[in-house]
Design an enzyme around this catalytic site. Structure first.
Site, short mmCIF file in Angstrom:
data_model
loop_
_atom_site.label_atom_id
_atom_site.label_comp_id
_atom_site.label_asym_id
_atom_site.label_seq_id
_atom_site.Cartn_x
_atom_site.Cartn_y
_atom_site.Cartn_z
N GLU A 1 -4.48 -0.28 5.88
CA GLU A 1 -4.55 0.97 5.47
C GLU A 1 -5.11 1.97 6.53
O GLU A 1 -4.59 3.13 6.57
CB GLU A 1 -5.64 1.06 4.36
CG GLU A 1 -5.19 0.08 2.94
CD GLU A 1 -6.27 0.16 2.41
OE1 GLU A 1 -7.25 -0.97 2.50
OE2 GLU A 1 -6.40 0.64 1.16
N GLU B 1 -1.22 -3.50 -7.18
CA GLU B 1 -2.53 -4.18 -7.18
C GLU B 1 -2.76 -4.34 -8.83
O GLU B 1 -3.42 -5.47 -9.26
CB GLU B 1 -3.74 -3.35 -6.47
CG GLU B 1 -4.99 -4.05 -6.57
CD GLU B 1 -6.09 -3.35 -5.83
OE1 GLU B 1 -5.89 -2.41 -4.94
OE2 GLU B 1 -7.44 -3.85 -6.09
N ARG C 1 -14.88 4.72 -3.16
CA ARG C 1 -14.09 4.56 -1.79
C ARG C 1 -14.21 6.14 -1.11
O ARG C 1 -14.46 6.27 -0.09
CB ARG C 1 -13.01 3.95 -1.59
CG ARG C 1 -12.94 3.32 -0.08
CD ARG C 1 -11.48 2.61 0.04
NE ARG C 1 -11.88 1.23 0.06
CZ ARG C 1 -12.39 0.47 1.30
NH1 ARG C 1 -12.58 1.01 2.52
NH2 ARG C 1 -12.38 -0.91 1.19
N1 MTE Z 1 2.56 -2.79 4.67
C1 MTE Z 1 3.96 -3.11 3.96
N2 MTE Z 1 5.10 -3.17 4.71
N3 MTE Z 1 4.05 -3.18 2.67
C2 MTE Z 1 3.12 -2.87 1.87
O1 MTE Z 1 3.28 -2.86 0.50
N4 MTE Z 1 0.37 -2.35 1.63
C3 MTE Z 1 -0.62 -1.39 2.29
C4 MTE Z 1 -0.80 -2.20 3.87
N5 MTE Z 1 0.59 -2.32 4.62
C5 MTE Z 1 1.85 -2.55 2.36
C6 MTE Z 1 1.48 -2.54 3.95
C7 MTE Z 1 -1.70 -1.75 1.71
S1 MTE Z 1 -2.19 -0.48 0.13
C8 MTE Z 1 -2.71 -2.65 1.91
S2 MTE Z 1 -4.31 -2.93 1.27
C9 MTE Z 1 -2.37 -3.50 3.04
O2 MTE Z 1 -1.16 -3.49 3.64
C10 MTE Z 1 -2.60 -4.99 2.30
O3 MTE Z 1 -2.34 -6.18 3.47
P1 MTE Z 1 -3.33 -6.49 4.29
O4 MTE Z 1 -4.69 -6.70 3.32
O5 MTE Z 1 -2.73 -7.96 4.85
O6 MTE Z 1 -3.58 -5.42 5.39
N1 HPA Z 2 -9.89 -1.58 -2.02
C1 HPA Z 2 -8.76 -1.85 -2.58
N2 HPA Z 2 -8.70 -2.44 -3.59
C2 HPA Z 2 -9.76 -2.63 -4.24
C3 HPA Z 2 -11.12 -2.28 -3.90
C4 HPA Z 2 -11.01 -1.71 -2.51
O1 HPA Z 2 -11.92 -1.39 -1.97
N3 HPA Z 2 -11.92 -2.49 -4.69
C5 HPA Z 2 -11.33 -2.87 -5.85
N4 HPA Z 2 -9.98 -3.07 -5.36
MO1 MOS Z 3 -4.21 -1.31 -0.93
S1 MOS Z 3 -4.38 0.43 -1.80
O1 MOS Z 3 -5.90 -1.89 -0.88
O2 MOS Z 3 -3.41 -2.04 -2.06
#
Ligand code: MTE
Ligand code: HPA
Ligand code: MOS
Length: 774
Positions: free
Chosen positions: A730, A250, A328
């Site tokens: 998550e 990120e 958070r």
């Molecule tokens: N799943 C896979 N296969 N690879 C990833 O890197 N990241 C996780 C989750 N699932 C991740 C994953 C994290 S930290 C987040 S915030 C969300 O996917 C991000 O994707 P989304 O917002 O589409 O759920």
């Molecule tokens: N979640 C994940 N990433 C972020 C957030 C959050 O709430 N705020 C800023 N970056």
């Molecule tokens: Mo997920 S820890 O919000 O990239």
């Protein structure tokens, strides 16, 4: 209100899932993944003359740089140039939330692995050889590795934050039982399969294109522009997909992209910089370790009347995302429970570790672990099952969170009841009890874990996205959004949305790379919100186009627009199929000079938060669920195996059951790894000891429960979720916290004198010690 579902209803849920799974769409990446054809940064076609770079980093955790001698390294055949902070034309600053992080160290180093210079050579091998020839002299300064020590020395990233509700001091007077204690949860390595990396290439007029493995293309663009002293439009960032991010990309994909771009800026040549696993593990931050203490007060009937908690977050050497992650933690400090009186404070403690960063759950899991520990402690002291306390305090409709949001569409009780009923908790508990009665050398433990997770970036201004849709003149469709595919299947979801609105076959839709020139000023793909934010923008863009196309069809067919519908690649009029196909409709629109491109913006409505009061409505909605974990501990060895993890999860109305189930399973296992076997270790000098996969153990197919069963809770979904399909990235990670408490319960069955310790991960060594600790 708490609704009870009958058993036959619950059985129906189960069969519904099995049925719909068969129908659901496959992840569009699965074909190229299994054939090894999916493209990552390392797969870009490099240009003739490309240079390769490695990062020279600090071999000490804290100190003053007395001297660095690059001469031998520079003299090595094939070395092109070594870049330091002196070569930066703009600002030597990459801090996102707080400007406290240089790209390259200047006079001081603050963590072991802190970048100092970039060695650029004709090959990666030569660059690595050259790196070994650099001589550095550092005058060492005191090293802080733990949050507690940092707090004692007043070493903080920023001011502490507190969320408060009611009056805990007064409430503790009314409590029948009060317990206090300490907890520790360790860090966790994101361990994306694709390591950090980037490829920068010069375009004309000093423009630079960066291919990056980042969750945040705009962050890369913005920071590169700042460091190079260029306007953002001169930097283009392109992302095909990531081999995993898990939060680790990120913010922390940025430095490597900036470094490659810096070298390209000077050399006018392409530069590839990909960290090997050792470099990545040493130089990048991880999930934040937390040291916390709590005080919990209960009434006679096990209601939690008051809860005080102080979190010490080990932030590392600079802020990175720590303040947002700390926030958070406070949002999730009471997990799925309603507590009337809460006092919660978090300190972001500055230490000499690599800046710790986002990891699935973003501080939420750390907060939840503490209240679950407090409940386990109270249960153990009172001689009741933790689940009695958990159950007595589950969040109900219209309860208020400590941060002022009123809980709506609450499924805490429903998922809890469903898990208990579907999986027959009494029978499961009886089996555990019987087993423990009949076995001396092995003991089983069971734990329930309810979860409640808020969906939205907690920083309200980040909750928006855009989409750009082209319908080409042959009827095929190209889609760009800000969503980054990192394995979570967001591209498949985007494709489903477009295919659904245009009523075309999914093969007609292509998802383009994520590129800052097509979709600009984006938030990172994070906070589980990517599909919601980008999907809603995409839905808007597709619907605008659809509206335009309906007008075209209605003019040609000479009927009202409202009678037109698109279905199976044909125009329907008053539910009757016409002869006009999708392709004909598009060519007709072209002849009529109708715009076949649309761009749309979506910003989450209703959310707000006032940081001066620490109150507001930060989340679009919450995701709920409950897990039951059963473990068998080998009491001779301290090793353990998970018999089963059974979950009821609130997907809302899942739009991609297969993908969402994959997310739930992956998250759960990652959470179990964090709680049980993944042990980050630094020595007191701040050197990472768990610096390879031989010393850092993550769950594999053999270590996950033989029997993972995740069933959907049929809920209405939420209008803020894309097509009522709730965010899933998550939340399931936190089911894994149940693994910790299941093990604790098994230990207690073997060793009745055992006093619960809340020090995660619960590795076999710790289990063995606990089994025989009197
Ligand atoms: N799943 C896979 N296969 N690879 C990833 O890197 N990241 C996780 C989750 N699932 C991740 C994953 C994290 S930290 C987040 S915030 C969300 O996917 C991000 O994707 P989304 O917002 O589409 O759920
Ligand atoms: N979640 C994940 N990433 C972020 C957030 C959050 O709430 N705020 C800023 N970056
Ligand atoms: Mo997920 S820890 O919000 O990239």
């Amino acid at each position: 209100m708490h609704k009870n579902k009958s058993h036959s209803e619950l059985d129906k849920l189960k069969t519904n899932l099995e049925f719909s799974l068969k129908q659901s769409m496959k992840n569009i990446d699965s074909y190229t993944h299994v054939r090894g054809e999916s493209l990552y940064v390392d797969d870009v076609n490099v240009r003739e003359g490309t240079f390769y770079a490695v990062v020279f980093d600090s071999p000490k955790a804290h100190g003053k740089i007395k001297s660095i001698d690059y001469s031998e390294a520079e003299a090595l055949e094939g070395v092109e140039r070594i870049f330091t902070y002196k070569d930066i034309p703009g600002d030597n600053q990459i801090g996102g939330i707080i400007p406290d992080e240089p790209l390259f160290a200047e006079d001081e180093v603050h963590f072991w692995g802190m970048p100092i210079a970039l060695v650029v050579a004709k090959s990666e091998l030569i660059a690595r050889q050259a790196r070994r020839l650099i001589k550095i002299d550092i005058e060492e300064l005191p090293v802080i590795t733990t949050a507690k020590e940092a707090k004692e020395k007043d070493s903080f990233i920023n001011a502490p934050r507190s969320f408060n509700l009611g009056n805990t001091e007064k409430a503790f007077h009314d409590c029948e039982y009060i317990y206090e204690g300490e907890t520790f949860s360790n860090g966790q390595e994101q361990l994306y399969i694709e390591a950090q990396g980037s490829y920068a290439e010069p375009l004309e007029n000093g423009n630079i294109k960066i291919t990056s493995s980042t969750q945040g293309p705009t962050a890369v663009q913005k920071t590169t522009a700042k460091v190079l002293g260029l306007p953002m439009h001169k930097i283009e960032v392109d992302v095909t997909r990531l081999g995993g991010g898990f939060g680790g990309k990120e913010d922390q994909a940025t430095p490597w992209a900036v470094m490659a771009a810096l070298a390209t800026y000077h050399l006018k040549q392409s530069v590839k910089l990909i960290l090997n696993r050792h470099d990545d593990l040493r130089m990048t931050g991880k999930r934040h370790p937390y040291e916390s203490n709590y005080k919990i007060g209960l009434s006679k009937d096990l209601k939690i009347l008051a809860y005080e908690v102080e979190f010490l977050q080990n932030s590392g050497a600079s802020a990175d995302l720590s303040p947002a992650i700390a926030e958070r933690t406070l949002f999730h400090a009471t997990n799925s429970y309603f507590v009337q009186n809460v006092k919660s404070t978090v300190y972001s403690c500055k230490t000499n570790l690599p800046p710790n960063t986002a990891f699935r759950g973003f501080g939420g899991p750390q907060g939840m672990f503490v209240i679950e520990s407090a409940i386990a402690k109270a249960a153990s002291e009172l001689g009741v099952a933790a689940r009695q306390i958990q159950e007595a305090n589950l969040l109900q409709e219209n309860d208020v969170f400590s941060y002022g949001q009123i809980a709506k569409q609450v499924e805490a009780q429903n998922s809890w009841d469903a898990a208990k009923a579907i999986f027959n908790i009494e029978e499961l508990e009886q089996k555990v009890e019987d087993f423990n009665k009949n076995n001396a050398a092995f003991k089983k433990g069971l734990a329930l874990m309810p979860i409640t997770f808020g969906i939205s970036f907690t920083n309200t201004p980040m909750n928006h996205a855009r989409a750009l849709v082209h319908i080409y003149l042959d009827g095929s469709v190209g889609i760009s959004t800000a969503a980054v595919e990192m394995g979570q299947g967001v591209n498949t979801k985007m494709l489903q949305i477009a295919a659904k609105i245009f009523a075309v076959n999914t093969s007609k839709v292509k998802i383009e790379t994520t590129n800052t020139t097509r979709v600009a000023n984006t938030s990172p793909s994070a906070a589980s919100s990517t599909a919601d934010l980008n999907g809603k923008a995409l839905l808007k863009a597709c619907n605008s186009l659809l509206d335009r196309l309906k007008i075209v069809a209605s003019e040609v067919l000479n009927v009202s627009k409202d009678s037109i519908e698109l279905k199976d690649e044909f125009v329907y009029c008053n539910s009757e199929k016409t002869t006009m196909s999708w392709t004909e409709l598009i060519s007709t629109a072209m002849l009529k000079r109708i715009a076949l491109t649309e761009n749309a913006h979506y910003a989450t409505p209703e959310i707000h938060f006032d940081k001066t009061k620490e109150k507001g409505h930060p989340f679009a909605y919450h995701v709920f669920g409950t897990s039951i974990t059963i473990v068998t501990v080998d009491c001779t060895r301290g090793t353990y195996e998970f018999d089963a993890v059974k979950v009821v999860h609130d997907y809302g109305k899942s739009m991609s059951e297969g993908i969402d189930l994959g997310q739930a399973e992956g998250g759960l296992v990652q959470g179990m790894g964090w709680m049980t076997m993944e042990e980050i270790a630094y020595d007191t000098n701040g050197r990472l000891l768990s610096n390879a996969l031989s010393t850092y153990k993550v769950p594999d197919v053999f270590s996950v429960a033989k029997n993972i069963e995740i069933l959907p809770l049929e809920t209405l979904g939420n209008d803020m979720a894309i097509l009522k399909s709730k965010a899933v990235g998550e939340p399931p990670l936190m089911y894994g916290i149940g693994a910790y408490f299941a093990i604790q319960n098994a230990i207690k069955a073997f060793n009745p004198n055992y006093k619960h310790k809340f020090h995660a991960p619960m590795t076999p060594e710790k289990v063995l010690i606990s089994l025989y600790n009197k």
